[in-house]
Design a protein around this motif. Sequence first.
Motif, short mmCIF file in Angstrom:
data_model
loop_
_atom_site.label_atom_id
_atom_site.label_comp_id
_atom_site.label_asym_id
_atom_site.label_seq_id
_atom_site.Cartn_x
_atom_site.Cartn_y
_atom_site.Cartn_z
N ILE A 95 43.01 47.99 40.44
CA ILE A 95 42.84 47.05 39.34
C ILE A 95 43.93 45.99 39.39
O ILE A 95 45.11 46.29 39.53
N TYR A 96 43.49 44.73 39.29
CA TYR A 96 44.40 43.60 39.36
C TYR A 96 44.16 42.65 38.18
O TYR A 96 43.04 42.52 37.70
N SER A 154 41.50 36.82 48.24
CA SER A 154 41.34 36.05 47.01
C SER A 154 40.95 36.96 45.85
O SER A 154 40.26 37.97 46.05
N PRO A 155 41.35 36.61 44.65
CA PRO A 155 41.00 37.42 43.48
C PRO A 155 39.48 37.52 43.31
O PRO A 155 38.76 36.55 43.57
N VAL A 156 39.02 38.66 42.86
CA VAL A 156 37.60 38.85 42.55
C VAL A 156 37.27 38.08 41.28
O VAL A 156 36.16 37.58 41.11
N TYR A 185 40.88 40.86 34.18
CA TYR A 185 41.23 41.90 35.13
C TYR A 185 40.00 42.24 35.96
O TYR A 185 38.87 42.05 35.52
N TYR A 186 40.23 42.73 37.18
CA TYR A 186 39.11 43.09 38.04
C TYR A 186 39.45 44.32 38.87
O TYR A 186 40.62 44.70 39.01
N ILE A 187 38.41 44.96 39.39
CA ILE A 187 38.55 46.16 40.21
C ILE A 187 38.04 45.85 41.62
O ILE A 187 36.96 45.30 41.78
N VAL A 188 38.83 46.21 42.63
CA VAL A 188 38.44 46.03 44.03
C VAL A 188 37.55 47.23 44.41
O VAL A 188 38.05 48.36 44.46
N PRO A 189 36.26 47.00 44.67
CA PRO A 189 35.36 48.12 44.99
C PRO A 189 35.80 48.97 46.18
O PRO A 189 35.61 50.19 46.16
N ASN A 190 36.43 48.36 47.18
CA ASN A 190 36.86 49.12 48.34
C ASN A 190 38.05 50.03 48.06
O ASN A 190 38.44 50.82 48.91
N CYS A 240 34.86 48.62 31.08
CA CYS A 240 34.92 49.25 32.41
C CYS A 240 33.67 50.11 32.55
O CYS A 240 33.56 51.17 31.94
N VAL A 241 32.73 49.60 33.34
CA VAL A 241 31.42 50.23 33.45
C VAL A 241 31.04 50.44 34.93
O VAL A 241 31.61 49.79 35.81
N PRO A 242 30.09 51.33 35.21
CA PRO A 242 29.65 51.52 36.60
C PRO A 242 29.13 50.22 37.20
O PRO A 242 28.43 49.45 36.55
N ASP A 243 29.49 49.97 38.45
CA ASP A 243 29.05 48.78 39.17
C ASP A 243 27.83 49.15 40.01
O ASP A 243 27.96 49.80 41.04
#
Length: 115
Positions: free
Chosen positions: A24-25, A58-60, A65-70, A93-96
């Motif tokens: 999370i960023y 680059s930022p998502v 705030y965002y979550i990097v899926p990898n 914060c929900v399932p992607d």
Amino acid sequence: MSIKITEECINCGACEPECPNNAIYEGGVEWAIADGTSVKGAFTTSEGTVIDANERFSPVSVDVYYIVPNKCTECQGFHEEPQCAAVCPVDCCVPDEMYKETVEELMAKKDRLHV
């Protein structure tokens, strides 16, 4: 599947320190696989792409705030539920749905991130 942060995010930052994978960023911040993990050198992403763990991306998102899926493992192997969702005061914060993974795949990702 990975977790994502929706546009309803109020940028409180409660989720960021809870993530065991440092996935999370804050909006606008560049990310790298190596951030908060033990990965060094080459890393194979979920899509099969090989990248340098220290390469900055680059930022998502730039606004929230965002979550990097990898890097997201839904906290598998650490907690019984995703901690970002557990602490989020606005339930953003929900399932992607774009990143469907089995528990086994999430555990394998956890093992790759924490050698």
